[in-house]
Design an enzyme around this catalytic site. Structure first.
Site, short mmCIF file in Angstrom:
data_model
loop_
_atom_site.label_atom_id
_atom_site.label_comp_id
_atom_site.label_asym_id
_atom_site.label_seq_id
_atom_site.Cartn_x
_atom_site.Cartn_y
_atom_site.Cartn_z
N THR A 114 -29.68 -58.65 -9.85
CA THR A 114 -31.34 -58.22 -9.75
C THR A 114 -32.16 -58.85 -11.01
O THR A 114 -31.54 -58.63 -11.97
CB THR A 114 -31.43 -56.89 -9.51
OG1 THR A 114 -32.84 -56.45 -9.78
CG2 THR A 114 -30.76 -55.91 -10.73
N TYR A 138 -31.19 -48.60 -12.39
CA TYR A 138 -30.83 -49.59 -11.38
C TYR A 138 -30.42 -50.83 -12.14
O TYR A 138 -29.39 -51.32 -11.85
CB TYR A 138 -32.09 -49.91 -10.49
CG TYR A 138 -31.60 -51.06 -9.63
CD1 TYR A 138 -30.52 -50.93 -8.82
CD2 TYR A 138 -32.56 -52.13 -9.49
CE1 TYR A 138 -30.19 -52.03 -7.80
CE2 TYR A 138 -32.36 -53.14 -8.79
CZ TYR A 138 -31.01 -53.15 -7.98
OH TYR A 138 -30.95 -54.19 -6.94
#
Ligand code: UDP
Length: 322
Positions: A114, A138
């Protein structure tokens, strides 16, 4: 046979379809905590948790050549609230998967990574060699997973490609699969909920960011462009004995306001837009420099923001039956 963890989820199901269309055999492993069994329309399906020791049974049953690893938790906001949930599933459980791969001599691995690994980038567009300074759990969970893969590749007969997605959006143009999260937290489906009348308004999380209109700027990339990149990454792992990390984005940034305006244009509907508090963990601007994957894998994104929203709207109308 390619094993796809999280193949019943959003990006995994689109990639499963693309792999099937390209002639690959697949087995989807998903515990359906977020995914949907009826999204597994191609290949085989096994209901397993990728963090479980029993996952070995899948490696015994099928002749696995490589793994594409989508299964993960991916909400920035939730990760801020429950960091350990993210470290356990996204990082620790991936170590379990790697351990089993090692035992079975499976040495090709693709990670869903990501743009959140960059945190607030030093400069945009972001190149892969920038410092990694994630600002939410995250992003941090994916950052340390990439580090574990680098060590694995140094030490063992193992190669990986890490694909750092920017903002995945849009849906299959045939509407066989699409985006469906419960609860939904992503901007485009929430805006389309407002367009379809499922919610009264859309809230912009902060309009005092360091951007032209004060709202966060993101790089939205069509899920089918992501799927195509996974096939190219798999072919790269088959052809070359090396590992690599690539950004995946359109290279064009849109603010939250611009995305909302595009949704209004595509749907032809108007709805209320409110300004709300900032959401913790959101960087100001994330835009990809995807030159590396273009050069190395010949990948080019096909779809722009308008086409992304059009495909998302088609899917949204299908699942909400209006
Ligand atoms: N966002 C927003 N309102 C919403 C949902 C999202 O303003 O109801 C913003 C969010 O703060 C971020 C951008 O839209 O700046 C994209 O958020 P999303 O959750 O879709 O993806 P992320 O960038 O977190 O992966």
């Amino acid at each position: 046979m390619i094993l796809i963890t999280g193949g019943a989820g959003y990006i995994g199901s689109h990639t499963n379809k693309a792999l099937h269309n390209a002639g690959y055999d697949t087995v989807v492993v998903d515990n359906l905590c977020k995914g949907y069994e009826n999204f597994v329309k191609w290949g085989n399906f096994e209901n397993y948790d990728f963090g479980s020791k029993t996952l070995r049974e899948v490696f015994e049953k099928y002749d696995i050549d490589g793994v594409i690893h989508f299964a993960a938790f991916s909400s920035v906001a939730e990760s801020v609230e429950m960091p350990q949930k993210y470290f356990k599933n996204n990082y620790k459980n991936t170590l379990n998967l790697l351990q089993i791969m090692r035992e079975f001599g499976v040495n090709k691995f693709i990670l869903s990574s990501t743009a959140a690994v960059y945190g607030n980038p030093d400069k945009v567009p972001i190149t892969e060699d920038q410092d990694l300074k994630p600002i939410n759990p995250y992003g941090h969970s994916k950052f340390i997973t990439e580090k574990a893969l680098e060590r694995e590749a140094e030490k063992n007969d193992f190669n990986f490609v890490s694909l750092r997605y920017f903002n995945a959006a849009g849906a299959d143009f045939d509407c066989e699969v699409g985006e469906f999260h419960d609860p939904e937290t992503h901007l485009i489906p929430l805006v389309l909920d407002a367009a379809i009348g499922k919610r009264e308004s859309i809230s912009i999380f902060g309009d005092d960011y360091n951007t032209a209109d004060g709202t966060c700027v993101r790089d939205y990339i069509h899920v089918n462009d992501l799927a195509d990149a996974h096939i190219r990454a798999y072919e790269y792992l088959c052809d070359k004995n090396e590992s690599n990390i690539f950004n995946l984005g359109n290279g064009q940034g849109y603010s939250v306001r611009e995305v909302i305006d595009m949704c209004k244009k595509v749907t032809g509907r108007d709805f209320e837009v409110k300004i709300d508090e900032r959401r913790e963990g959101d960087p100001d601007i994330l835009i990809a420099d995807s030159a590396k994957i273009k050069e190395k894998l010949g990948w080019t994104p096909k779809y722009n923001l308008e086409q992304i929203v059009e495909s998302a709207w088609k899917w949204h109308k299908k699942i909400n039956v209006i």
